[in-house]
Scaffold this motif. Structure first.
Motif, mmCIF file in Angstrom:
data_model
loop_
_atom_site.group_PDB
_atom_site.id
_atom_site.type_symbol
_atom_site.label_atom_id
_atom_site.label_comp_id
_atom_site.label_asym_id
_atom_site.label_seq_id
_atom_site.Cartn_x
_atom_site.Cartn_y
_atom_site.Cartn_z
ATOM 1 N N ILE A 54 37.171 37.006 50.253
ATOM 2 C CA ILE A 54 36.487 36.690 48.998
ATOM 3 C C ILE A 54 36.865 35.282 48.540
ATOM 4 C CG2 ILE A 54 36.421 37.222 46.532
ATOM 5 C CD1 ILE A 54 36.564 40.194 47.296
ATOM 6 N N ALA A 55 38.159 34.971 48.577
ATOM 7 C CA ALA A 55 38.620 33.640 48.165
ATOM 8 C C ALA A 55 37.998 32.552 49.036
ATOM 9 C CB ALA A 55 40.140 33.571 48.235
ATOM 10 N N ALA A 56 37.947 32.791 50.335
ATOM 11 C CA ALA A 56 37.392 31.798 51.261
ATOM 12 C C ALA A 56 35.896 31.615 51.062
ATOM 13 C CB ALA A 56 37.687 32.218 52.699
ATOM 14 N N SER A 57 35.192 32.709 50.761
ATOM 15 C CA SER A 57 33.733 32.647 50.625
ATOM 16 C C SER A 57 33.281 32.155 49.255
ATOM 17 C CB SER A 57 33.124 34.032 50.876
ATOM 18 O OG SER A 57 33.354 34.458 52.193
ATOM 19 N N LEU A 58 33.996 32.556 48.195
ATOM 20 C CA LEU A 58 33.517 32.317 46.837
ATOM 21 C C LEU A 58 34.371 31.336 46.044
ATOM 22 C CD1 LEU A 58 32.648 36.023 45.888
ATOM 23 C CD2 LEU A 58 31.203 34.315 47.006
ATOM 24 N N GLY A 59 35.553 31.006 46.545
ATOM 25 C CA GLY A 59 36.407 30.045 45.853
ATOM 26 C C GLY A 59 36.945 30.537 44.530
ATOM 27 N N VAL A 60 37.168 31.859 44.402
ATOM 28 C CA VAL A 60 37.676 32.432 43.155
ATOM 29 C C VAL A 60 39.149 32.790 43.305
ATOM 30 C CG1 VAL A 60 35.408 33.310 42.529
ATOM 31 C CG2 VAL A 60 36.980 34.778 43.803
ATOM 32 N N ASN A 61 39.795 33.058 42.185
ATOM 33 C CA ASN A 61 41.204 33.430 42.175
ATOM 34 C C ASN A 61 41.346 34.922 42.432
ATOM 35 O OD1 ASN A 61 42.448 30.809 41.108
ATOM 36 N ND2 ASN A 61 40.889 31.232 39.574
ATOM 37 N N VAL A 62 42.227 35.283 43.360
ATOM 38 C CA VAL A 62 42.389 36.690 43.722
ATOM 39 C C VAL A 62 43.855 37.100 43.601
ATOM 40 C CG1 VAL A 62 40.368 36.669 45.240
ATOM 41 C CG2 VAL A 62 42.625 36.156 46.197
ATOM 42 N N TYR A 63 44.054 38.338 43.163
ATOM 43 C CA TYR A 63 45.396 38.873 42.919
ATOM 44 C C TYR A 63 45.508 40.214 43.625
ATOM 45 C CZ TYR A 63 45.485 35.412 39.143
ATOM 46 O OH TYR A 63 45.439 34.240 38.420
ATOM 47 N N GLY A 64 46.420 40.324 44.584
ATOM 48 C CA GLY A 64 46.559 41.543 45.356
ATOM 49 C C GLY A 64 47.934 42.153 45.246
ATOM 50 N N PHE A 65 47.961 43.481 45.106
ATOM 51 C CA PHE A 65 49.224 44.219 45.000
ATOM 52 C C PHE A 65 49.222 45.353 46.018
ATOM 53 C CE2 PHE A 65 48.412 42.225 40.974
ATOM 54 C CZ PHE A 65 49.652 41.770 40.543
ATOM 55 N N ASP A 66 50.363 45.556 46.648
ATOM 56 C CA ASP A 66 50.509 46.656 47.592
ATOM 57 C C ASP A 66 51.977 47.058 47.646
ATOM 58 O OD1 ASP A 66 48.508 47.883 49.884
ATOM 59 O OD2 ASP A 66 50.617 48.023 50.484
ATOM 60 N N LEU A 67 52.222 48.316 48.024
ATOM 61 C CA LEU A 67 53.591 48.837 48.037
ATOM 62 C C LEU A 67 54.358 48.526 49.321
ATOM 63 C CD1 LEU A 67 53.435 52.336 46.307
ATOM 64 C CD2 LEU A 67 55.057 50.513 45.821
ATOM 65 N N ILE A 68 53.669 48.062 50.353
ATOM 66 C CA ILE A 68 54.343 47.823 51.628
ATOM 67 C C ILE A 68 54.659 46.332 51.779
ATOM 68 C CG2 ILE A 68 54.142 47.976 54.141
ATOM 69 C CD1 ILE A 68 52.543 50.496 53.810
ATOM 70 N N PRO A 69 55.935 45.957 51.731
ATOM 71 C CA PRO A 69 56.309 44.540 51.770
ATOM 72 C C PRO A 69 55.760 43.796 52.981
ATOM 73 C CG PRO A 69 58.198 45.894 51.156
ATOM 74 C CD PRO A 69 57.121 46.844 51.580
ATOM 75 N N ASP A 70 55.773 44.433 54.139
ATOM 76 C CA ASP A 70 55.271 43.763 55.350
ATOM 77 C C ASP A 70 53.802 43.386 55.212
ATOM 78 O OD1 ASP A 70 57.461 45.813 56.116
ATOM 79 O OD2 ASP A 70 57.442 44.459 57.832
ATOM 80 N N PHE A 71 53.019 44.232 54.539
ATOM 81 C CA PHE A 71 51.608 43.923 54.336
ATOM 82 C C PHE A 71 51.450 42.703 53.435
ATOM 83 C CE2 PHE A 71 49.835 48.535 54.978
ATOM 84 C CZ PHE A 71 50.261 48.498 56.293
ATOM 85 N N ILE A 72 52.259 42.637 52.389
ATOM 86 C CA ILE A 72 52.174 41.509 51.456
ATOM 87 C C ILE A 72 52.577 40.207 52.140
ATOM 88 C CG2 ILE A 72 53.204 40.499 49.379
ATOM 89 C CD1 ILE A 72 51.082 42.628 48.810
#
Length: 259
Positions: free
Chosen positions: A71-89
């Motif tokens: 989404i960020a690459a296509s639309l140039g918007v700010n994105v915020y992602g949260f996940d419980l698995i540190p390796d994924f982050i």
């Protein structure tokens, strides 16, 4: 992470037991997209939202960040992602750097149930194939609504039971699917307007994904033979979920707007 949170996390990633959680990054290391379809979400955002440099999009179970980074690459918007698995982050952060969108991406390891109480005023929140990590469907919608602005949007990637089908025919038993009618009533009761529905699942190489997971499971069995049953159980759960999506459920992406 308490036991209830662990159980919800395991379920969201098709794991039959919380004992598998430490091994999930290894089992899923060959997959970037974990569940949601970025193409559909990008199309729906472009079509229905007013995009600017100030647009903020939240993903409460971002996995390795595939949806948000695209989404960020296509639309140039700010994105915020949260996940419980540190390796994924950590993977998401590195991928954002590799694709030169890291200034637009904010990734943090955190529990979505905590995030919904601290993160607000987003233009859109994404909840993609994340099961019951926020509770039952009604509880989930109530929590998602708290994170968005008035007239903000919610993107949900789900699957529902087609007419006449029941959960009794579903092979994957750790999730209770609703009918389309039940979802529509929940949206209405929650003060949400259905803007568009994209039905069906994108052509996806489930077979390739499952083979990759099975190969990693085999490697883990060689290292931890005492855990053979849980690794083989995970492979079977993946096969069951894919069979359900292909044969017994209707995949769907909904874009909803707060009334």
């Amino acid at each position: 992470m308490n036991e209830e949170t662990k159980e919800k996390l395991a379920c969201s990633l098709t794991a039959e037991t919380t004992e598998l959680i430490p091994f999930l990054p290894y089992l899923l290391q060959d997959l970037w997209e974990l569940g949601s379809n970025p193409r559909d979400m990008i199309r729906l955002i472009e079509k229905h939202m007013s995009i600017s440099r100030d647009t903020k999009i939240l993903d409460l179970a971002c996995g390795k960040g595939a949806v948000l980074i695209k989404i960020a690459a296509s639309l140039g918007v700010n994105v915020y992602g949260f996940d419980l698995i540190p390796d994924f982050i950590e993977y998401a952060k590195q991928k954002a750097t590799d694709l030169k969108v890291s200034p637009l991406c904010y990734f943090v390891c955190a529990d979505a149930n905590d995030v919904v109480n601290s993160e607000t005023d987003f233009d859109c929140v994404i909840f993609g194939a994340a099961g019951n990590i926020l509770g039952n469907p009604q509880e989930t919608l109530n929590k998602l609504i708290k994170t968005i602005k008035p007239k903000g949007f919610i993107l949900i990637d789900e699957a529902y039971l087609p007419d006449g089908a029941t959960n009794g025919k579903i092979k994957y038993k750790n999730y209770e699917y609703l009918t389309h009618e039940q979802w529509m009533q929940l949206f209405k009761d929650s003060g949400l307007k259905l803007v568009e529905e994209t039905s069906g699942i994108e052509e996806h190489d489930f077979d390739s994904d499952n083979k990759a997971i099975a190969a990693r499971a085999k490697e883990l069995i060689a290292k931890h033979p005492e855990k053979q049953a849980i690794f083989e159980g995970y492979v079977q759960s993946q096969l069951n979920e894919c069979a359900d999506l292909e044969n017994s459920l209707e995949g769907v992406t909904w874009i909803l707007q707060k009334i």
